[in-house]
Structure formats: C-alpha cells, structure tokens
Write an enzyme that holds these catalytic residues in place. Structure first.
Site, PDB file in Angstrom:
ATOM      1  N   SER A   1      37.167 -49.624-102.449  1.00  0.00           N
ATOM      2  CA  SER A   1      37.669 -48.298-102.814  1.00  0.00           C
ATOM      3  C   SER A   1      36.603 -47.239-102.595  1.00  0.00           C
ATOM      4  CB  SER A   1      38.086 -48.294-104.293  1.00  0.00           C
ATOM      5  OG  SER A   1      38.305 -46.981-104.754  1.00  0.00           O
TER       6      SER A   1
ATOM      7  N   TYR B   1      36.894 -49.348-112.981  1.00  0.00           N
ATOM      8  CA  TYR B   1      37.595 -49.685-111.733  1.00  0.00           C
ATOM      9  C   TYR B   1      36.612 -49.711-110.560  1.00  0.00           C
ATOM     10  CZ  TYR B   1      40.530 -49.104-107.602  1.00  0.00           C
ATOM     11  OH  TYR B   1      41.116 -49.247-106.364  1.00  0.00           O
TER      12      TYR B   1
END
Length: 340
Positions: free
Chosen positions: A132, A157
């Site tokens: 990501s 995350y």
C-alpha cells in the site's frame, strides 16, 4: 505450460481488485481459484454481485474461506497446485485499523504468513501481493519512490503492509520464492469499495446527507491524493505476472499509481460534475469541513518510473474518465435519483 493447465490463485477474489483481476485472467482462458471470506467490513451484497459475475466462467472455482486458516490455505495449494499466487486478501482501511486492530493482525500478518508458508512448501512461479502507498507514512519528499525510507508508518494498517514487504523479502531470501509487492495508490472505479471517500460521498448525496471533508477547509494546503483507476491497477498486475524478480534475492516492490495527484477538492468537484452527467441534472454536495483524522497523510504521489522501466506501462486514466465510469455504474446499479 498452457493456459488450460496454468492455475492462478487469487485471494480476495470477491474484493474490488480481486474481482477485476480474476475477470481479466478468466477472459484469457486461465484457470482461476478464488479465495475469499466474504466478510461484512462493507456491503456483502456488493461482494456477492462481484462473485456472481465470475460464476458463469467454467474455469473459475470459488472457495469461501480465510487466509488466516493455515490448514485451509495449505490444502488449497496441495489440491490445486497454483503456479501464480496473487494475494489481495487483507483487512483494508486506515481509520478502521485504529478501532479494530485485532482483525488487521489476523488477516494482514498471520494470513500473509500462511500464504508465504504455502509458497515455501509448494513452489510457485511468482507470488504477487498487495502492499500500500500508506507505507510511505507522512513522507514529505514527493513523488514517493520505492527507494524512500518507509520506517515511520502512521497507522496500524500501514505497519501491517510494511511487515508484508519485510516477510516476503525474508522468504525470498531463505527459500527462493519470486515475490513482488505492489504499493497501490487510492484505487477507485465501478464496483469499488464503499468505505472509500468517493463512494461514501456519493452514498451521502442520495441519502440527503452532508459529506465530511477532513482538511479543515484549508483550500491552499488541501489534501492531495494519487487516485488510480481500477483498469490501470489490473493492467499493471497483469504485466508484472510474467515478470518475476531475478537476482540474489528474488523480491521487488513497485508503486502502481496515477503519478498525477489531485487536490481532494478538485476530485470532489469532478465527482459532482460526473454525477450531474449521469443523472442529467446538476448536483452539488453539502460540505462539512473537519480536522484531518489520525492516521491520514497530507499527500500521496507515486513515482512510476520503476514500473515503466520494468514493463513499459504507467497508469494514465484521468479522474474525469474514471469517475464518469464510476457514477454511470452507481446510478444504474442502485437505480437512484437525487432526493430533494
């Protein structure tokens, strides 16, 4: 190996990227095994719709299950012997990771470890996995390059995604697994994730609710985001599949982003314009401005030079084109009109 006996394992096949990648591969005649736990993090009906579109393909097999179930993962590798693995299953969302950390550790860390272990015991031609853009944290230098320092994530995350890159590097080093990590930048498009801002804004419009914009109303120092259209993401993955890393450690990380960041407010104005086109009447969001949320970063901006040098491709779908595709789909799928 021919298309007829080449097996792809796509985890997260009921997800946004997993669905479109599966369709692309199925259309080319490849055998796809789709694995997904179809959780309720967002609207399960949308996930079911994506799966229904894959079911007519004879070369598609769906398995409902969780990558955190090691026995299941190993049994899938044993039975289907995938040669290409694309791990897109993960608990997504930056803000949700602050409220519910357990599920991130279970899916993104334990689950990914299980995939690596399966690749270790059942040799694969290439493991591609989702990282990501959030790994860049609050980096000030733009555009973000793969060689940048990424040891200061600002959300759990992001930490789990950075850990995936480290784990994949280690397994490549120890066991010779060819692995490629993809740092996705704000993926959007039809059948996308309802927890993403553009989708949430659209939902609020049709429920007569104001949208929350987390930039303090600061138009000069607005948030920037590198919005990347789903077709460009899938094209990037598809081109990288045969391009497995070589060298002493067979591990590589690439950015996949539009490399043309837009101010959040420009993105919102474009969304209003596209919705107006789809509906045939002018629409405008009611806007509430709030402070930036913990875990959010002020800007994302991908350098795609390494991707281009490797496979001759860089995303280039404009937000006008991509958002028009999204709003046309949304209006048709939900059969909506603006509440006055």
């Amino acid at each position: 190996m021919t298309k007829e006996n080449k097996v792809y394992l796509i985890t997260g096949a009921a997800g946004f990227i997993g669905h479109f990648l599966s369709r692309r591969l199925l259309d080319q005649g490849f055998n796809v095994i789709g694995l997904d736990n179809v959780n309720d993090y967002y609207d399960v009906n949308l996930k079911e719709t994506r799966l229904k579109l894959l079911q007519p393909y004879n070369n598609f097999t769906f398995i409902k299950g969780d990558i955190s179930d090691k026995e299941l993962v190993l049994s899938i590798f044993e039975e289907y012997k995938p040669s290409i693995v694309v791990n897109l299953a993960a608990q997504a969302g930056v803000r949700y990771s602050i409220e519910n950390p357990d599920v991130y550790m279970q899916s993104n860390v334990i689950g990914f470890y299980n995939i690596l272990e399966a690749c270790r015991h059942h040799l694969v031609d290439h493991l591609i996995y989702a990282s990501s853009s959030s790994v860049y944290g609050a980096n000030k230098k733009v555009p973000f390059e793969e060689t940048d320092f990424v040891d200061n994530p600002v959300s759990l995350y992001a930490s789990t995604k950075k850990s995936n890159e480290l784990m994949a590097h280690t397994y490549s080093h120890l066991y010779g697994i060819p692995a490629t990590g993809l740092r996705f930048f704000t993926v959007y498009g039809p059948m996308g994730r309802p927890d993403m801002a553009y989708f949430g804004f659209t939902n609020k419009l049709f429920h007569g609710e104001p949208i929350q914009i987390f930039n303090n109303g600061d138009f000069e120092n607005d948030l920037y985001r590198d919005f990347t259209y789903i077709d460009d993401i899938v094209e990037g993955i598809e081109r990288l599949i045969p391009h497995s890393p070589v060298g002493e450690v067979q591990h590589k990380v690439y950015n996949i982003g539009n490399s043309n960041p837009e101010k959040l407010m420009v993105f919102i104005e474009t969304l209003e314009k596209c919705l107006s086109n789809s509906l045939g009447e002018k629409v405008e969001f009611e806007k509430h401005f709030e402070p930036i949320k913990p875990g959010d970063v002020p800007a994302t901006y991908a350098s795609t030079k390494q991707l281009y040098d490797a496979v001759g491709f860089r995303p280039q779908t404009s937000i006008e084109e991509g958002l028009q595709q999204f709003t046309d789909w949304y209006v048709e799928y939900y059969g909506v009109k603006v509440e006055v």
